[in-house]
Design an enzyme around this catalytic site. Structure first.
Site, PDB file in Angstrom:
ATOM      1  N   THR A  30       9.759 -68.014  97.877  1.00 24.86           N
ATOM      2  CA  THR A  30       8.370 -68.397  97.617  1.00 24.86           C
ATOM      3  C   THR A  30       7.771 -67.565  96.491  1.00 24.86           C
ATOM      4  O   THR A  30       7.061 -68.088  95.632  1.00 24.86           O
ATOM      5  CB  THR A  30       7.547 -68.263  98.913  1.00 24.86           C
ATOM      6  OG1 THR A  30       8.165 -69.093  99.900  1.00 24.86           O
ATOM      7  CG2 THR A  30       6.121 -68.719  98.713  1.00 24.86           C
ATOM      8  N   SER A  84       6.565 -65.682 106.112  1.00 24.04           N
ATOM      9  CA  SER A  84       7.637 -66.676 106.083  1.00 24.04           C
ATOM     10  C   SER A  84       7.090 -68.095 106.002  1.00 24.04           C
ATOM     11  O   SER A  84       6.202 -68.478 106.768  1.00 24.04           O
ATOM     12  CB  SER A  84       8.478 -66.503 107.348  1.00 24.04           C
ATOM     13  OG  SER A  84       9.564 -67.365 107.308  1.00 24.04           O
ATOM     14  N   GLY A 100      16.117 -71.519 103.897  1.00 20.63           N
ATOM     15  CA  GLY A 100      17.547 -71.296 103.737  1.00 20.63           C
ATOM     16  C   GLY A 100      18.267 -71.439 105.059  1.00 20.63           C
ATOM     17  O   GLY A 100      17.663 -71.657 106.120  1.00 20.63           O
TER      18      GLY A 100
HETATM   19  P1  ATP Z   1      11.028 -67.654 103.907  1.00 20.38           P
HETATM   20  O1  ATP Z   1      12.233 -68.537 103.902  1.00 20.38           O
HETATM   21  O2  ATP Z   1      10.891 -66.895 105.178  1.00 20.38           O
HETATM   22  O3  ATP Z   1       9.784 -68.331 103.490  1.00 20.38           O
HETATM   23  P2  ATP Z   1      11.208 -66.476 101.256  1.00 20.38           P
HETATM   24  O4  ATP Z   1      12.590 -66.558 100.690  1.00 20.38           O
HETATM   25  O5  ATP Z   1      10.230 -67.455 100.766  1.00 20.38           O
HETATM   26  O6  ATP Z   1      11.329 -66.466 102.834  1.00 20.38           O
HETATM   27  P3  ATP Z   1       9.329 -64.553 100.211  1.00 20.38           P
HETATM   28  O7  ATP Z   1       8.209 -64.814 101.105  1.00 20.38           O
HETATM   29  O8  ATP Z   1       9.306 -65.118  98.831  1.00 20.38           O
HETATM   30  O9  ATP Z   1      10.694 -64.991 100.954  1.00 20.38           O
HETATM   31  O10 ATP Z   1       9.577 -62.989 100.057  1.00 20.38           O
HETATM   32  C1  ATP Z   1       9.452 -62.108 101.148  1.00 20.38           C
HETATM   33  C2  ATP Z   1       8.766 -60.830 100.722  1.00 20.38           C
HETATM   34  O11 ATP Z   1       9.621 -60.097  99.839  1.00 20.38           O
HETATM   35  C3  ATP Z   1       7.496 -61.026  99.934  1.00 20.38           C
HETATM   36  O12 ATP Z   1       6.364 -61.138 100.793  1.00 20.38           O
HETATM   37  C4  ATP Z   1       7.430 -59.763  99.090  1.00 20.38           C
HETATM   38  O13 ATP Z   1       6.940 -58.686  99.848  1.00 20.38           O
HETATM   39  C5  ATP Z   1       8.888 -59.466  98.805  1.00 20.38           C
HETATM   40  N1  ATP Z   1       9.310 -60.031  97.502  1.00 20.38           N
HETATM   41  C6  ATP Z   1      10.020 -61.145  97.278  1.00 20.38           C
HETATM   42  N2  ATP Z   1      10.227 -61.347  95.962  1.00 20.38           N
HETATM   43  C7  ATP Z   1       9.634 -60.336  95.322  1.00 20.38           C
HETATM   44  C8  ATP Z   1       9.482 -59.949  93.937  1.00 20.38           C
HETATM   45  N3  ATP Z   1      10.003 -60.678  92.964  1.00 20.38           N
HETATM   46  N4  ATP Z   1       8.790 -58.830  93.672  1.00 20.38           N
HETATM   47  C9  ATP Z   1       8.272 -58.069  94.663  1.00 20.38           C
HETATM   48  N5  ATP Z   1       8.378 -58.360  95.970  1.00 20.38           N
HETATM   49  C10 ATP Z   1       9.047 -59.475  96.315  1.00 20.38           C
HETATM   50 MG    MG Z   2       8.998 -68.754 101.692  1.00 24.06          MG
END
Ligand code: ATP
Ligand code: MG
Length: 698
Positions: free
Chosen positions: A109, A159, A387
């Protein structure tokens, strides 16, 4: 390129590894992570490792560095892929899509938001107002969708509990003119129940913690989430990210998007209704089930624009049509009443979410676009979808999510691996065939008509009489016992790791997953008594009423064989994959470095597993066996003609191909290329890097 960053940061493209094997791959991935290089290419694919800390790589300077540049001109970055997709769309009028995959918490995300921010930053240089407003709504929609569709889980504080596909439309200038969002399978069971340590959707806590005293009192709510059955599990769970709890940001985003104050008020009323419903208890007086909390019922009635008596009635009775066409009212037993109440709460939230997505879509939908006047309307799609999931206890939701990942893996195989091989064939280039696992067989196991798992589930749901989960499992064992990707008693009767009365196991491309059949049929049938639908359709609140059009049907008109949850999901995923398949794909493969959200820990075993199931090694092999970059002769010539005396200032050769050959020979990398019928194929990025440098030096 490695050279652009310095070799101490490892290889910036896995294609450049000395040898393609897991050890070298992991070594490079870890080295780069530890050096703060979270992105690495595999050709045009970006592999991303969640840094779990704020990185100073997304600002204006970075945006300018990537804008309009070729992929191999800069270090790997999401912006490079976003720009590649944008260029393909703008220069070649291609519809493109960016598929972001990875497990929960891997950073999908966040990546999708950076990609959207990049696209917003590089478009509309003239600051035209209507384009700015479209961009603004597209960006703000994330905030609203996250408030209602995200929750804290044990894996990720934020999430996404739904899959999201967003199309951004562009006009011939390459400026955004609108968009469309599709959402997939919201995890609505979370509304009524959460695992230990997890929370309900953010929206509940945002309202309870952030609403004003007046607001809460009008909604008949107490401030404390502990007071509500549906929110108490997550009440003491603190998330440190303030924005997950910040109702002001969401409210302001809703206003920017154009939600009216009536609509916003209806949304809060629905959230309050759900919380109040969760606290309703049923009492048994002999056979008769009653509602003792009359006060709460009248609050529910007030919030939903209905009458207390009709609310009670819908909670305690259901209308049924008898075989003879007679309509009777049947009282619930306590279990049925609880089941009905929870189903109602889940449906309210699911419809609210779908309505919010639809509402955003009406605002961003492309209006007044005339292709004759404005040129072809092109699209970049961004897919951020759950995923692969393997939990201790895997249920219907994991089954659907993992099926979806099989479909996306199938698409990846088809597009990246298969198409690649086909293109070499078409262009007359000899190369070594790469063996890879084609997961079609698993896709068929799940979705094949009549024989697949979904068909078996549907048949069980539609059979009149009581087919239990266990009976359904028995049918699966009989019908699928011989399937190489389905483990049943027939296969391994001595397997002690599963209970054949309750479990079945699928050998997914990403690993074995044992599913517990318990609850599968209910979740697939997803029943909601028509009485609730009618109640909502008759609401005096126009927003609520709009969410329940099917409530106008009487019990005798209701279709007896509605599509099941699995079939609806299957259809939506098949449509999604068809949509993606006709676009030029770009991939971001996200990896979660550890399970404790640490910015410094690289958990080798966890990462290795993800690299394996994302098929990254195969991806490198195909890229390496083949050619990482390719360009039509004319385009290559156009870009590099000034680096060669035979092509600059005058083009002395007969054909473009000969001219390209002259450039390649002059620079001495004949060994790194192959000449196709229409394109030049370049094996490694090194050669292009040299050309780029020469070009820049002129
Ligand atoms: P889900 O499938 O549960 O939605 P996701 O793959 O979408 O998971 P994210 O919510 O994008 O995961 O990322 C989880 C956390 O990791 C974010 O809230 C943030 O704290 C950290 N994070 C992810 N990507 C980055 C980034 N590029 N820079 C800094 N922090 C990050
Ligand atoms: Mg996500």
């Amino acid at each position: 390129m490695a050279e652009l960053e310095g070799l101490e940061f490892g290889k910036s493209d896995f294609v450049l590894l000395d040898e393609v094997n897991m050890e070298q791959f992991m070594e490079n991935l870890q080295l780069r992570f530890e050096k703060g290089r979270i992105y690495t290419f595999i050709g045009e694919v970006v592999v991303s490792v969640n840094p779990y800390k704020q990185m100073d790589i997304y600002g204006k300077v970075a945006i300018e560095a990537y804008r309009g540049r070729e992929l191999y001109e800069n270090p790997p970055h999401l912006y490079a892929v976003a720009d590649a997709a944008y260029k393909a769309m703008k220069r070649r009028a291609k519809d493109t899509c960016i598929v972001i995959s990875g497990e929960s918490g891997a950073g999908k995300t966040e990546a999708s938001k950076y990609i959207m921010q990049y696209i917003a930053a590089i478009t509309n240089p003239n600051q035209r107002e209507e384009v700015e407003s479209v961009k603004n709504v597209l960006l703000k929609s994330n905030c609203v969708l996250e408030a209602f569709g995200n929750a804290k889980t044990n894996r990720n504080d934020n999430s996404s509990r739904f899959g999201k596909y967003m199309d951004i439309n562009f006009n011939f200038n390459g400026d955004p003119t609108g968009g469309h969002i599709n959402n997939y399978l919201l995890e609505k069971s979370r509304v009524v129940q959460q695992h230990a340590g997890e929370r309900n959707f953010h929206s509940f806590y945002q309202l309870l913690r952030g609403g004003t005293d007046d607001m809460l009192s009008n909604l008949h709510l107490q401030r404390n989430p502990e007071a509500y059955v549906y929110s108490k599990e997550g009440a003491s769970v603190i998330t440190f990210k303030t924005n997950f709890n910040d109702p002001a940001a969401v409210l302001s985003a809703m206003k920017v998007i154009g939600f009216t104050s009536e609509e916003i008020s209806s949304i809060y009323k629905i959230i309050a209704t759900i919380l109040l419903l969760g606290n309703l208890e049923f009492e048994c007086d002999g056979e008769i089930v009653q509602l003792p909390g009359a006060g709460s019922v009248s609050h529910v009635a007030e919030l939903t624009g209905t009458e207390p008596e009709t609310v009670s009635k819908a909670l305690l009775y259901r209308t049924v049509a008898t075989g003879g066409g007679e309509v009777i009212e049947k009282g619930h037993n306590k279990l049925e009443a609880c089941f009905g109440r929870d189903a109602f709460a889940k449906a309210l939230y699911e419809r609210l979410f779908a309505w919010i997505v639809g509402r955003i879509n009406t605002v961003i939908e492309v209006k007044n676009y005339n292709p004759a006047l404005h040129g072809k309307n092109t699209v970049i799609g961004v897919l951020d979808i759950y995923g692969f999931e393997i939990f201790d206890n895997n249920s219907f939701e994991q089954f659907c999510i993992n099926y979806c990942n099989e479909k996306l893996q199938q698409l990846f195989i088809e597009l990246i691996l298969q198409q690649e091989q086909e293109e070499y064939h078409r262009e007359g280039i000899t190369w070594q065939h790469i063996e890879y696992f084609n997961n079609q067989i698993i896709v068929d196991l799940v979705e094949q008509l009549h024989k697949g798992i979904i068909s078996i589930l549907d048949e069980a749901c539609l059979t009149v009489g009581k087919v239990t989960d266990t009976v359904c499992l028995e049918t699966m064992n009989t019908k699928l016992g011989q399937h190489p990707h389905f483990t049943s008693r027939k296969h391994c009767p001595t397997d002690k790791t599963m209970d054949f009365q309750r479990h079945f196991r699928i050998r997914h491309y990403a690993g074995d997953v044992t599913y517990s059949i318990e609850g599968f049929l209910d979740k697939n049938k997803d029943p909601l008594f028509q009485d609730f639908k009618r109640l909502m359709y008759n609401s005096a609140d126009p927003v609520l009423k709009e969410m329940w059009p099917d409530g106008q049907l009487s019990i005798t008109e209701v279709t007896k064989r509605p599509l099941t949850a699995a079939t609806l999901f299957k259809n939506s995923i098949i449509a999604l994959v068809e949509n993606l398949a006709c676009k030029e794909p770009y991939y971001v493969r996200c990896i979660k470095p550890n399970d404790v959200k640490s910015p410094v820990l690289f958990d080798d075993a966890r990462c290795r597993h993800q690299v394996a199931y994302l098929g990254l090694l195969e991806n490198v092999r195909v890229r390496r066996a083949g050619f990482a970059y390719r360009q039509p002769y004319a385009r290559f010539l156009q870009r590099y003609k000034m680096t060669c005396e035979y092509t600059w200032p005058n083009h002395l050769m007969d054909t473009d191909r000969e001219a390209v050959e002259a450039i390649v020979t002059q620079h001495g990398f004949e060994g790194d290329v192959a000449y196709g019928h229409t394109k030049l194929f370049v094996r490694t990025p090194r050669s292009l890097f040299t050309l780029e440098q020469e070009r820049a030096a002129l």
